[in-house]
Design a protein around this motif. Structure first.
Motif, PDB file in Angstrom:
ATOM      1  N   GLN A 205       0.950  -1.235  -0.062  1.00  0.00           N
ATOM      2  CA  GLN A 205       0.052   0.032  -0.232  1.00  0.00           C
ATOM      3  C   GLN A 205       0.948   1.296  -0.013  1.00  0.00           C
ATOM      4  O   GLN A 205       0.693   2.209  -0.730  1.00  0.00           O
ATOM      5  CB  GLN A 205      -1.006  -0.051   1.262  1.00  0.00           C
ATOM      6  CG  GLN A 205      -1.964  -1.305   0.882  1.00  0.00           C
ATOM      7  CD  GLN A 205      -2.934  -1.391   2.417  1.00  0.00           C
ATOM      8  OE1 GLN A 205      -2.822  -0.248   3.272  1.00  0.00           O
ATOM      9  NE2 GLN A 205      -3.629  -2.686   2.510  1.00  0.00           N
ATOM     10  N   HIS A 206       1.901   1.078   0.810  1.00  0.00           N
ATOM     11  CA  HIS A 206       2.937   2.331   0.745  1.00  0.00           C
ATOM     12  C   HIS A 206       3.386   2.396  -0.631  1.00  0.00           C
ATOM     13  O   HIS A 206       3.777   3.633  -1.128  1.00  0.00           O
ATOM     14  CB  HIS A 206       3.839   2.240   1.835  1.00  0.00           C
ATOM     15  CG  HIS A 206       3.249   2.812   3.136  1.00  0.00           C
ATOM     16  ND1 HIS A 206       2.315   2.133   3.830  1.00  0.00           N
ATOM     17  CD2 HIS A 206       3.574   3.614   4.142  1.00  0.00           C
ATOM     18  CE1 HIS A 206       2.011   2.643   4.927  1.00  0.00           C
ATOM     19  NE2 HIS A 206       2.883   3.494   4.956  1.00  0.00           N
ATOM     20  N   ASP A 209       1.262   4.366  -2.721  1.00  0.00           N
ATOM     21  CA  ASP A 209       0.972   5.794  -2.372  1.00  0.00           C
ATOM     22  C   ASP A 209       2.082   6.393  -2.812  1.00  0.00           C
ATOM     23  O   ASP A 209       2.038   7.633  -3.632  1.00  0.00           O
ATOM     24  CB  ASP A 209       1.251   5.949  -0.910  1.00  0.00           C
ATOM     25  CG  ASP A 209      -0.194   5.396  -0.220  1.00  0.00           C
ATOM     26  OD1 ASP A 209      -1.228   5.208  -0.647  1.00  0.00           O
ATOM     27  OD2 ASP A 209      -0.215   4.957   1.126  1.00  0.00           O
TER      28      ASP A 209
END
Length: 286
Positions: A205-206, A209
């Motif tokens: 998820q990072h 991002d």
């Protein structure tokens, strides 16, 4: 499926296939197979007539304090999975078969590409990887070898090695196989405790991002790396690196670089997780 343990046996079988004008694909692994490995096998079956899978826990790519002794060895289960997947030959050599003189004085080392990302904190790791893969290539002499994109740096190094050493082998990159929540499949995911497993998808998820930030125009990559590394650490990870790199050289990317890989490695409890995502910036950025 044949299970062979010696170099001579494998060479004899491959020679027979060559006489029959069969093409050969190789999938090198360290065993403890999961669906991600089997997706590589599926790709290999699409690429060649015969598929060889090697299972060898290679001591020269483990550093001091790493998990060579405890790395899961599950040959019987692995063989059952590979037989079901339609593999023709499983090569499972002993250490003495791959390193017959007891220790190596001859190494394959790809300059520069191994100095960044995982290579920066694991000196000698990629020398061990390149050396053992070159040995497997010499033993099997495949037309095609299949590796996963999850190990982006390894893939780049083996492509360079094959090209520069004039090996007549086509390297195929298979997409990263993921769990439903986005976690990249890995043999070491089994080390995660339940609470850690619940947090593990935050790594991917990072990375997503970071990709969105870059696509939105972010150009201060070092600040972006620091911000997302700090966030992961706050969620219980111990970040080794979180880097926006040039996808070709693997060096930290600058504002003018277009083809990028965002790569991360972080410990979460016992295992060290790695993942990456690629980004292609438009010519108008930077």
């Amino acid at each position: 499926m044949e299970l062979l343990h010696t170099v001579d046996e494998v060479r004899q079988r491959v020679r027979q296939w060559r006489r029959e004008e069969q093409t050969v694909a190789l999938v090198p692994t360290m065993g403890n197979l999961h669906p991600g490995h089997l997706s590589l096998v599926e790709e290999a079956r699409r690429q060649a007539d015969k598929v060889v899978v090697s299972i060898f826990v290679n001591p020269t790519q483990f550093g001091p304090g790493e998990d060579f002794d405890s790395y899961p060895r599950t040959l019987n289960d692995d063989a059952a999975h590979l037989r079901e997947a339609g593999v023709e030959l499983l090569f499972a050599p002993a250490v003495e078969e791959i390193y017959p003189l007891g220790g190596n004085q001859t190494w394959v080392d790809v300059d520069q590409l191994g100095e960044h990302l995982c290579g920066a904190g694991r000196p000698g790791h990629f020398r061990g990887v390149a050396t053992v893969v070159s040995k497997l290539f010499n033993i099997v002499q495949p037309d095609v070898a299949v590796f996963g994109e999850k190990d982006f740096q390894q893939l780049a190094i083996l492509r360079r090695m094959t090209r520069e050493m004039l090996m007549p082998i086509r390297i195929i990159a298979a997409p990263t196989d993921r769990e439903a929540d986005g976690l990249a499949r890995s043999s070491r995911n089994g080390y995660l405790r339940d609470s850690e497993r619940a947090r593990a998808p935050l790594l991917q998820q990072h990375l997503q991002d970071a990709r969105r930030a870059i696509e939105a125009g972010e150009q201060d990559f070092r600040a972006l790396e620091k911000r997302l590394s700090t966030s992961l650490n706050q969620h219980g990870f111990e970040v080794d690196y979180f880097t926006v790199a040039n996808a070709v050289t693997l060096a930290p990317a600058g504002a003018r670089d277009r083809d990028l890989v965002i790569a991360a490695a972080a410990r979460l409890g016992k295992p060290r997780l790695i993942d990456n995502i690629t980004v292609q910036r438009s010519a108008g950025t930077g």
